[in-house]
Write a protein that holds these residues in place. Structure first.
Motif, PDB file in Angstrom:
ATOM      1  N   ARG A  15      50.388 127.249  41.204  1.00 16.81           N
ATOM      2  CA  ARG A  15      50.108 126.383  39.971  1.00 16.81           C
ATOM      3  C   ARG A  15      49.766 127.366  38.974  1.00 16.81           C
ATOM      4  O   ARG A  15      48.994 128.140  39.092  1.00 16.81           O
ATOM      5  CB  ARG A  15      48.943 125.627  40.239  1.00 16.81           C
ATOM      6  CG  ARG A  15      49.176 124.217  41.152  1.00 16.81           C
ATOM      7  CD  ARG A  15      48.135 123.273  41.269  1.00 16.81           C
ATOM      8  NE  ARG A  15      48.576 122.114  42.233  1.00 16.81           N
ATOM      9  CZ  ARG A  15      47.418 121.176  42.499  1.00 16.81           C
ATOM     10  NH1 ARG A  15      46.349 121.469  41.835  1.00 16.81           N
ATOM     11  NH2 ARG A  15      48.038 120.490  43.573  1.00 16.81           N
ATOM     12  N   GLY A  16      50.283 127.116  37.658  1.00 17.25           N
ATOM     13  CA  GLY A  16      50.026 128.005  36.674  1.00 17.25           C
ATOM     14  C   GLY A  16      50.703 129.376  36.937  1.00 17.25           C
ATOM     15  O   GLY A  16      50.159 130.275  35.864  1.00 17.25           O
ATOM     16  N   ALA A  17      51.710 129.651  37.644  1.00 21.52           N
ATOM     17  CA  ALA A  17      52.124 131.088  37.598  1.00 21.52           C
ATOM     18  C   ALA A  17      53.111 131.049  36.525  1.00 21.52           C
ATOM     19  O   ALA A  17      53.614 130.146  36.016  1.00 21.52           O
ATOM     20  CB  ALA A  17      52.948 131.110  39.014  1.00 21.52           C
ATOM     21  N   GLY A  18      53.455 132.335  36.411  1.00 19.90           N
ATOM     22  CA  GLY A  18      54.385 132.764  35.223  1.00 19.90           C
ATOM     23  C   GLY A  18      53.692 133.026  33.921  1.00 19.90           C
ATOM     24  O   GLY A  18      54.200 132.797  32.588  1.00 19.90           O
ATOM     25  N   SER A  19      52.538 133.454  33.840  1.00 17.05           N
ATOM     26  CA  SER A  19      51.785 134.186  32.563  1.00 17.05           C
ATOM     27  C   SER A  19      51.630 135.468  32.634  1.00 17.05           C
ATOM     28  O   SER A  19      50.844 136.132  32.936  1.00 17.05           O
ATOM     29  CB  SER A  19      50.362 133.524  32.713  1.00 17.05           C
ATOM     30  OG  SER A  19      49.544 133.882  33.937  1.00 17.05           O
ATOM     31  N   GLY A  20      52.832 135.879  32.195  1.00 17.14           N
ATOM     32  CA  GLY A  20      52.953 137.318  31.879  1.00 17.14           C
ATOM     33  C   GLY A  20      53.478 138.157  33.050  1.00 17.14           C
ATOM     34  O   GLY A  20      53.864 139.353  32.850  1.00 17.14           O
ATOM     35  N   GLY A  21      53.678 137.672  34.178  1.00 22.70           N
ATOM     36  CA  GLY A  21      54.056 138.518  35.576  1.00 22.70           C
ATOM     37  C   GLY A  21      55.635 138.621  35.374  1.00 22.70           C
ATOM     38  O   GLY A  21      56.326 138.144  34.559  1.00 22.70           O
ATOM     39  N   PRO A  22      56.189 139.445  36.130  1.00 22.28           N
ATOM     40  CA  PRO A  22      57.322 139.629  36.370  1.00 22.28           C
ATOM     41  C   PRO A  22      58.351 138.415  36.977  1.00 22.28           C
ATOM     42  O   PRO A  22      57.858 137.501  37.647  1.00 22.28           O
ATOM     43  CB  PRO A  22      57.526 140.896  37.558  1.00 22.28           C
ATOM     44  CG  PRO A  22      56.346 140.611  38.355  1.00 22.28           C
ATOM     45  CD  PRO A  22      55.209 140.155  37.326  1.00 22.28           C
ATOM     46  N   THR A  23      59.622 138.284  36.732  1.00 22.70           N
ATOM     47  CA  THR A  23      60.238 137.346  37.306  1.00 22.70           C
ATOM     48  C   THR A  23      61.093 137.975  38.493  1.00 22.70           C
ATOM     49  O   THR A  23      61.729 138.942  38.168  1.00 22.70           O
ATOM     50  CB  THR A  23      61.317 136.968  36.294  1.00 22.70           C
ATOM     51  OG1 THR A  23      60.651 135.976  35.053  1.00 22.70           O
ATOM     52  CG2 THR A  23      62.076 135.831  36.852  1.00 22.70           C
ATOM     53  N   ILE A  24      61.094 137.481  39.555  1.00 16.93           N
ATOM     54  CA  ILE A  24      61.581 137.777  40.763  1.00 16.93           C
ATOM     55  C   ILE A  24      62.740 137.065  41.284  1.00 16.93           C
ATOM     56  O   ILE A  24      62.176 135.856  41.497  1.00 16.93           O
ATOM     57  CB  ILE A  24      60.513 138.108  42.038  1.00 16.93           C
ATOM     58  CG1 ILE A  24      59.642 139.118  41.492  1.00 16.93           C
ATOM     59  CG2 ILE A  24      61.306 138.799  43.275  1.00 16.93           C
ATOM     60  CD1 ILE A  24      58.234 139.360  42.314  1.00 16.93           C
ATOM     61  N   ARG A  25      63.798 137.378  41.062  1.00 13.30           N
ATOM     62  CA  ARG A  25      65.013 136.592  41.683  1.00 13.30           C
ATOM     63  C   ARG A  25      65.497 137.038  43.118  1.00 13.30           C
ATOM     64  O   ARG A  25      65.817 138.043  43.212  1.00 13.30           O
ATOM     65  CB  ARG A  25      66.324 136.663  40.604  1.00 13.30           C
ATOM     66  CG  ARG A  25      65.814 135.912  39.235  1.00 13.30           C
ATOM     67  CD  ARG A  25      67.023 136.136  38.462  1.00 13.30           C
ATOM     68  NE  ARG A  25      67.466 137.334  37.838  1.00 13.30           N
ATOM     69  CZ  ARG A  25      68.086 137.706  36.988  1.00 13.30           C
ATOM     70  NH1 ARG A  25      68.128 136.877  35.816  1.00 13.30           N
ATOM     71  NH2 ARG A  25      68.415 138.699  36.851  1.00 13.30           N
ATOM     72  N   ILE A  26      65.455 136.043  43.915  1.00 13.19           N
ATOM     73  CA  ILE A  26      65.831 136.406  45.398  1.00 13.19           C
ATOM     74  C   ILE A  26      67.204 135.663  45.804  1.00 13.19           C
ATOM     75  O   ILE A  26      67.348 134.539  45.364  1.00 13.19           O
ATOM     76  CB  ILE A  26      64.548 135.998  46.370  1.00 13.19           C
ATOM     77  CG1 ILE A  26      63.469 136.811  45.839  1.00 13.19           C
ATOM     78  CG2 ILE A  26      65.244 136.213  47.844  1.00 13.19           C
ATOM     79  CD1 ILE A  26      62.380 136.143  46.631  1.00 13.19           C
ATOM     80  N   SER A  27      68.106 136.774  46.247  1.00 11.20           N
ATOM     81  CA  SER A  27      69.386 135.966  46.287  1.00 11.20           C
ATOM     82  C   SER A  27      69.813 136.487  47.712  1.00 11.20           C
ATOM     83  O   SER A  27      69.278 137.354  48.374  1.00 11.20           O
ATOM     84  CB  SER A  27      70.542 136.304  45.155  1.00 11.20           C
ATOM     85  OG  SER A  27      70.601 137.673  45.079  1.00 11.20           O
ATOM     86  N   GLY A  28      71.096 136.284  48.028  1.00 14.21           N
ATOM     87  CA  GLY A  28      71.562 136.673  49.357  1.00 14.21           C
ATOM     88  C   GLY A  28      72.012 135.667  50.467  1.00 14.21           C
ATOM     89  O   GLY A  28      72.033 134.627  50.018  1.00 14.21           O
ATOM     90  N   ALA A  29      71.803 136.197  51.664  1.00  8.82           N
ATOM     91  CA  ALA A  29      72.119 135.153  52.915  1.00  8.82           C
ATOM     92  C   ALA A  29      71.421 135.595  53.808  1.00  8.82           C
ATOM     93  O   ALA A  29      71.116 136.987  54.169  1.00  8.82           O
ATOM     94  CB  ALA A  29      73.664 135.455  53.154  1.00  8.82           C
ATOM     95  N   MET A  30      70.781 134.637  54.553  1.00  9.96           N
ATOM     96  CA  MET A  30      69.937 134.823  55.843  1.00  9.96           C
ATOM     97  C   MET A  30      70.761 134.026  56.902  1.00  9.96           C
ATOM     98  O   MET A  30      71.101 132.959  56.743  1.00  9.96           O
ATOM     99  CB  MET A  30      68.602 134.321  55.519  1.00  9.96           C
ATOM    100  CG  MET A  30      67.742 134.806  54.606  1.00  9.96           C
ATOM    101  SD  MET A  30      66.266 135.368  54.399  1.00  9.96           S
ATOM    102  CE  MET A  30      65.868 135.461  56.499  1.00  9.96           C
ATOM    103  N   GLY A  31      70.904 134.674  57.927  1.00 12.15           N
ATOM    104  CA  GLY A  31      71.751 134.169  58.981  1.00 12.15           C
ATOM    105  C   GLY A  31      70.632 133.175  59.947  1.00 12.15           C
ATOM    106  O   GLY A  31      70.559 131.901  59.819  1.00 12.15           O
TER     107      GLY A  31
END
Length: 180
Positions: free
Chosen positions: A153-169
């Protein structure tokens, strides 16, 4: 004609808006913009609601430095990164049979957006992100088990954006925000 939700422009998040504002500030500090240009473009970026509107505000800026790409790989065993370490713009993590643990809570972020590409066969992955980070896991495909992530809750106040992609078996990804 009624427009369908797919036809609507995708709205930007506060983290994406903040990253755009940081880009404008950096361009101004480097002398690419006059004070008047900065004021106008900053107003456009702060009021942008869609990706297209934000892109128009940033269109006159020099191309963004793509940064570095780093790769970590293991056939089996454990991949572990913790403590103070520099996070590259793109981090590729590949493991056939092992466990992955990335602790980004004390890491140094030089880019407002970081892409983590996971390619895991079996085994678990755990990623601890900074308390104020925005996490996007839309690009991740899980084959066996669902990803465990509950946005703060309230995340996103000035921190980095971390995009996670790919595949997990056959493994599972658990993402959590640092407590402090």
């Amino acid at each position: 004609m009624i427009s369908l939700p797919e036809d609507q422009p995708r709205r930007i998040s506060e983290g994406e808006r903040d990253a755009g504002v940081r880009r404008l500030q950096e361009a101004y500090a480097e002398g690419h913009l006059s004070h008047e240009e900065m004021d106008g473009l900053l107003q456009q970026a702060l009021t942008a609601a869609t990706h297209g509107q934000l892109a128009r505000a940033l269109a006159s800026l020099p191309a963004e430095d793509a940064g570095t790409t780093s790769a970590i790989g293991a056939v089996s065993g454990r991949i572990l990164r913790r403590g103070v370490w520099r996070v590259p713009r793109v981090l590729k993590v590949e493991s056939a049979l092992g466990r992955v643990q990335l602790d980004l809570s004390r890491a140094v972020f030089e880019h407002p957006v970081v892409d983590i590409e996971l390619h895991l066969g079996t085994g678990r992955a755990k990623i601890t992100v900074p308390r104020d980070a925005v996490v996007d896991i839309e690009g991740l495909r899980a084959g066996w088990k669902d990803t465990l992530y509950r946005p703060r809750r309230g995340a996103g106040s000035g921190g980095p954006t971390i995009r996670i992609s790919g595949a997990m078996g056959m493994g599972r990804l658990k993402v959590r925000h640092a407590r402090r």
